[in-house]
Design an enzyme around this catalytic site. Structure first.
Site, PDB file in Angstrom:
ATOM      1  N   LEU A 101       0.852  -1.178   0.000  1.00  0.00           N
ATOM      2  CA  LEU A 101       0.000   0.000   0.000  1.00  0.00           C
ATOM      3  C   LEU A 101       0.892   1.234   0.000  1.00  0.00           C
ATOM      4  O   LEU A 101       1.963   1.223   0.610  1.00  0.00           O
ATOM      5  CB  LEU A 101      -0.908   0.020   1.245  1.00  0.00           C
ATOM      6  CG  LEU A 101      -2.018  -1.042   1.323  1.00  0.00           C
ATOM      7  CD1 LEU A 101      -2.743  -0.944   2.665  1.00  0.00           C
ATOM      8  CD2 LEU A 101      -3.013  -0.898   0.180  1.00  0.00           C
ATOM      9  N   ASP A 102       0.434   2.295  -0.660  1.00  0.00           N
ATOM     10  CA  ASP A 102       1.202   3.540  -0.687  1.00  0.00           C
ATOM     11  C   ASP A 102       1.372   4.096   0.718  1.00  0.00           C
ATOM     12  O   ASP A 102       0.613   3.769   1.633  1.00  0.00           O
ATOM     13  CB  ASP A 102       0.491   4.587  -1.548  1.00  0.00           C
ATOM     14  CG  ASP A 102       0.449   4.208  -3.018  1.00  0.00           C
ATOM     15  OD1 ASP A 102       1.247   3.349  -3.424  1.00  0.00           O
ATOM     16  OD2 ASP A 102      -0.391   4.768  -3.741  1.00  0.00           O
ATOM     17  N   LYS A 103       2.340   4.974   0.880  1.00  0.00           N
ATOM     18  CA  LYS A 103       2.631   5.567   2.186  1.00  0.00           C
ATOM     19  C   LYS A 103       1.405   6.236   2.799  1.00  0.00           C
ATOM     20  O   LYS A 103       1.145   6.111   4.003  1.00  0.00           O
ATOM     21  CB  LYS A 103       3.770   6.581   2.051  1.00  0.00           C
ATOM     22  CG  LYS A 103       4.199   7.225   3.363  1.00  0.00           C
ATOM     23  CD  LYS A 103       5.360   8.186   3.151  1.00  0.00           C
ATOM     24  CE  LYS A 103       5.788   8.842   4.459  1.00  0.00           C
ATOM     25  NZ  LYS A 103       6.926   9.779   4.271  1.00  0.00           N
TER      26      LYS A 103
END
Length: 261
Positions: A101-103
């Site tokens: 998952l993205d930051k």
């Protein structure tokens, strides 16, 4: 189980490295040096040694993690907090995240040391659905929805996205959303733009391209300001888990995911 897989899952090294160790003669099975990585062993009966030290297989583990925004999906990082940093009470050697998952994205992230399990969930040919809740600046017309559901271009020289499913929860203004959802903590705009349109909903995709949900919505004129993955396959995030918490998957959940495949 293959010998190289057994050693990798036992934290001796990556699958690539343990193949080298085996070919160099550093591994014994029942007292005999074995140089073939693909040999089948019985992990419950055979005695495996690496440099004459007994190797104990930890067994397969499966974790559900409620990822908070602000940490990166990686084992270690010199600057940012990683998802692994939240697992202080368990041994994460040999355990890896399933996808990423993205930051700034929150929600469901799975961890395991079972390579086959990870492959089944991430293999593009399996078409495992991932469901995301989003809040975005902009609005979605019926034509926009049709484009998302049929597949659209999100990058030069990339194929069209696979057909998605979308469920719009509501349309409104930033000011209306701010009152209900405190979206200022995700994105704060000047008060003279409070009438800017905002849309929220669920988007279900069966691919895993980089920043895919954000890019799909951007392609129809929306800018994502909040994103949360709520399910993978038939598994939904346990909302009793606070952000940054994790728990072991129960057998029924594991079998459900495998059944979906």
């Amino acid at each position: 189980m293959r010998l190289d897989k057994f050693l990798a899952e036992s934290s001796i090294g990556s699958r690539k490295n343990v193949r080298i160790y085996i070919k160099e003669g550093s591994v014994k099975v029942n007292g005999q040096v074995i140089t073939e990585p693909a040999i089948d062993i019985n992990e419950n009966v055979d005695v495996i040694e690496y440099f004459d030290k007994l190797v104990i297989h930890p067994g397969k583990v499966y974790y559900m993690f409620h990822k908070p925004a602000g940490c990166i999906t990686a084992r270690k990082d010199e600057v940012n907090k990683t998802v692994i940093d939240y697992f202080n009470e368990v041994d994460m050697n040999g355990v890896f995240h399933v996808g990423r998952l993205d930051k700034d994205t929150e929600g469901l992230l799975l961890f395991t040391n079972d390579g086959d399990f990870e492959h089944h969930l991430m293999c593009p040919q399996k078409h495992v659905e991932k469901k995301y809740f989003f809040i975005a600046l902009g609005s979605l017309t019926e034509d926009d929805v049709n484009k998302l559901e049929k597949g659209l271009s999100i990058g030069k020289d990339e194929p069209l996205t696979k057909p998605a499913k979308i469920n719009i929860i509501r349309n409104g203004t930033y000011k209306e959303f701010e009152k209900e959802m405190d979206i200022k903590k995700f994105y704060n705009i000047d008060s003279n733009r409070y009438n800017q349109p905002v849309v929220s909903g669920y988007l279900i995709i069966s691919e895993g391209r980089k920043h895919q949900v954000k890019r799909m919505l951007k392609a129809v004129g929306c800018y994502v300001i909040y994103l949360k993955r709520v399910s993978i396959g038939g598994l939904t995030l346990d909302e009793t888990l606070k952000k940054g918490q994790y728990r072991t998957l129960v057998e029924e959940e594991i079998q459900m995911l495998l059944k979906d495949l």
